[in-house]
Motif scaffolding. Structure first.
Motif, PDB file in Angstrom:
ATOM      1  N   GLU A 304       0.844  -1.195   0.000  1.00 56.37           N
ATOM      2  CA  GLU A 304       0.000   0.000   0.000  1.00 56.37           C
ATOM      3  C   GLU A 304       0.883   1.250   0.000  1.00 56.37           C
ATOM      4  N   THR A 319      -3.615   4.479   0.829  1.00 52.28           N
ATOM      5  CA  THR A 319      -4.473   3.649  -0.015  1.00 52.28           C
ATOM      6  C   THR A 319      -4.981   2.459   0.787  1.00 52.28           C
ATOM      7  N   SER A 321      -6.588  -1.107  -0.444  1.00 51.49           N
ATOM      8  CA  SER A 321      -6.977  -1.975  -1.545  1.00 51.49           C
ATOM      9  C   SER A 321      -6.526  -3.387  -1.248  1.00 51.49           C
ATOM     10  N   ASP A 325      -0.555  -1.689  -4.637  1.00 52.33           N
ATOM     11  CA  ASP A 325      -0.396  -0.267  -4.932  1.00 52.33           C
ATOM     12  C   ASP A 325       1.061   0.096  -4.663  1.00 52.33           C
ATOM     13  N   SER A 341      -1.254   0.562  -9.739  1.00 56.67           N
ATOM     14  CA  SER A 341      -2.130  -0.379  -9.042  1.00 56.67           C
ATOM     15  C   SER A 341      -2.594  -1.454 -10.015  1.00 56.67           C
ATOM     16  N   ARG A 343      -5.416  -3.108  -9.375  1.00 56.54           N
ATOM     17  CA  ARG A 343      -6.802  -3.334  -8.952  1.00 56.54           C
ATOM     18  C   ARG A 343      -7.745  -3.565 -10.125  1.00 56.54           C
TER      19      ARG A 343
END
Length: 464
Positions: A304, A319, A321, A325, A341, A343
């Protein structure tokens, strides 16, 4: 001839002195009291149409000849002028040599004669050696306006011929950067005074005696000269990043068997730990004010983005997630962070406020990495596989629009873009060597080679 300033320059092969750093980072704007030239320029290079033609005369050496200094002076000033995109150094013809001698004999410049020889600007230099010190005086004249553009004196300290040449080069770099600043529409100085940090990988014995590909941090002048090591960890050192004042480098090292973040002070040569949390500590980027950094930590599980103070205190998670990241970089005003990222599946470029919050996707085509924001705050450069042909260097607007592949003709293997502080040049890696180019992809120059430094080079970071 007016003497506008005296700048003390000093440099050491690894530990850079405070004086040299001040000269390196302190290129100033020219004041009206120092020059009355208006600085009219026919626009050239990126968004320009033609450059100013510069006559570079031989440097005057009142106390005797120094062929090596003469050669290095001529090579350095011509390279700096040419690289700037604002100037086109003319060949030093026999007619120019003769005219320069006439100027010296008459103790005045015959502007009409130089205009007939095709010069828009004249650059003259003088060097006076005084044992272990010397003075170099550099002058630039506008031929059309018949006025002085710049007149500077640099006092140099050195303990041998090699150090003398280094100091003369630093003086020339600073002088040319001041000339660039005079003509740059945004008032940005040139980048000749800057350094580039990078990673070099060679097969060596590690700290435990086992043979492995050791990665160390090096720095060099912007033109690839004066390469010198920074780290000697005999392990994996990765991802160097400069502090805004150019006096420190942050990087990741496995010297303690874990990817931790360290800060190297170029003034003192000292190294301190920035972050050594369990898991990954990597991919650091300085806030423009130098008081904090954005870094990547995996102490909570997945990698992160965090903000941490420059002394290593008060890490704040930015962040949240379930994915990876990483690779945060600030915008020049410090208001936003770009990062990578996965994601959305493949690695993509995201943007969020510097304080955190919901990020937005900026670049989602292909696989993307290594975001870098222009010092002018108008573009991002990054590595991307978009469009096929392997990984290349791309440049786009801050919102991802108007994306352009700058290296599509190189057959891929182009990575790690970093902006010069003038916002008009980029450095990147191609097949294990470091390359600089204009921000439109033109005028590429390979500044490392295997015969100058064995091994593979990567992760260049252009200093301020």
């Amino acid at each position: 001839m007016a003497q506008a300033a005296i700048v003390a320059l000093a440099a050491n092969a690894v530990v850079l002195s405070v004086q040299a750093q001040a000269a390196r980072g302190g290129i100033r704007s020219f004041r009206d009291s120092e020059t009355s030239a208006t600085g009219q320029l026919r626009v050239t290079g990126v968004g320009r149409t033609s450059s100013l033609r510069v006559a570079v005369t031989d440097i005057e050496l009142p106390r005797g000849q120094d062929s090596d200094l003469q050669v290095q002076y001529d090579k350095t000033i011509r390279y700096d002028l040419d690289f700037s995109d604002y100037f086109n150094p003319l060949p030093n013809s026999t007619e120019m040599v003769a005219q320069n001698r006439k100027d010296q004999a008459g103790r005045q410049i015959n502007y009409g004669a130089w205009q007939q020889l095709g010069a828009d600007v004249i650059v003259k230099g003088e060097f006076e050696n005084q044992g272990n010190s010397g003075n170099i005086r550099l002058y630039a004249y506008d031929v059309g306006e018949q006025e002085t553009i710049s007149a500077l004196e640099f006092t140099l300290q050195f303990d041998g011929p090699e150090k003398k040449i280094r100091e003369v080069r630093r003086a020339i770099h600073n002088f040319v950067d001041g000339m660039v600043q005079k003509y740059d529409p945004d008032g940005f100085p040139g980048c000749a005074h800057t350094y580039i940090a990078f990673v070099n990988a060679q097969w060596r014995a590690d700290s435990g005696g086992k043979k492995m590909k050791v990665h160390e941090i090096y720095i060099m002048d912007y033109d690839g000269r004066n390469i010198r090591p920074i780290t000697q960890d005999r392990n994996l050192c990765l991802s160097p990043a400069w502090s805004p004042d150019g006096r420190k480098l942050v990087y990741t090292s496995y010297r303690q068997a874990n990817p931790d973040l360290y800060v190297y002070n170029l003034d003192t040569g000292r190294i301190r730990v920035l972050a050594a949390f369990p898991g990954m500590n990597s991919a650091a980027s300085w806030h423009p004010n130098g008081g904090s950094l954005a870094i990547t930590l995996s102490r909570d599980g997945n990698p992160e983005i965090y903000r941490i103070n420059a002394d290593g205190s008060n890490p704040v998670r930015l962040t949240r997630s379930r994915d990876v990241d990483t690779s945060p970089v600030y915008t020049p005003d410090g208001s936003a962070i770009y990062f990578i990222s996965d994601r959305y599946g493949a690695p993509q470029i995201m943007r969020m406020a510097a304080s955190g919050g919901q990020p937005s996707a900026v670049v989602r085509s292909g696989q993307n990495d290594d975001p870098a924001v222009s010092p002018k705050g108008d573009k991002i450069a990054y590595t991307s596989s978009a469009g096929g042909g392997g990984f290349n260097i791309w440049v786009a607007d801050l919102n991802g629009g108007n994306a352009r592949n700058l290296t599509g003709d190189l057959g891929g293997n182009c990575e790690h873009p970093s902006w010069a502080p003038d916002g008009r040049h980029l450095v990147f890696t191609h097949r294990g060597q470091i390359v600089v180019m204009d921000a439109d992809g033109s005028d590429r120059r390979y500044i490392t080679s295997s015969d100058r430094l064995p091994g593979e080079n990567s992760s260049p970071a252009w200093g301020p």
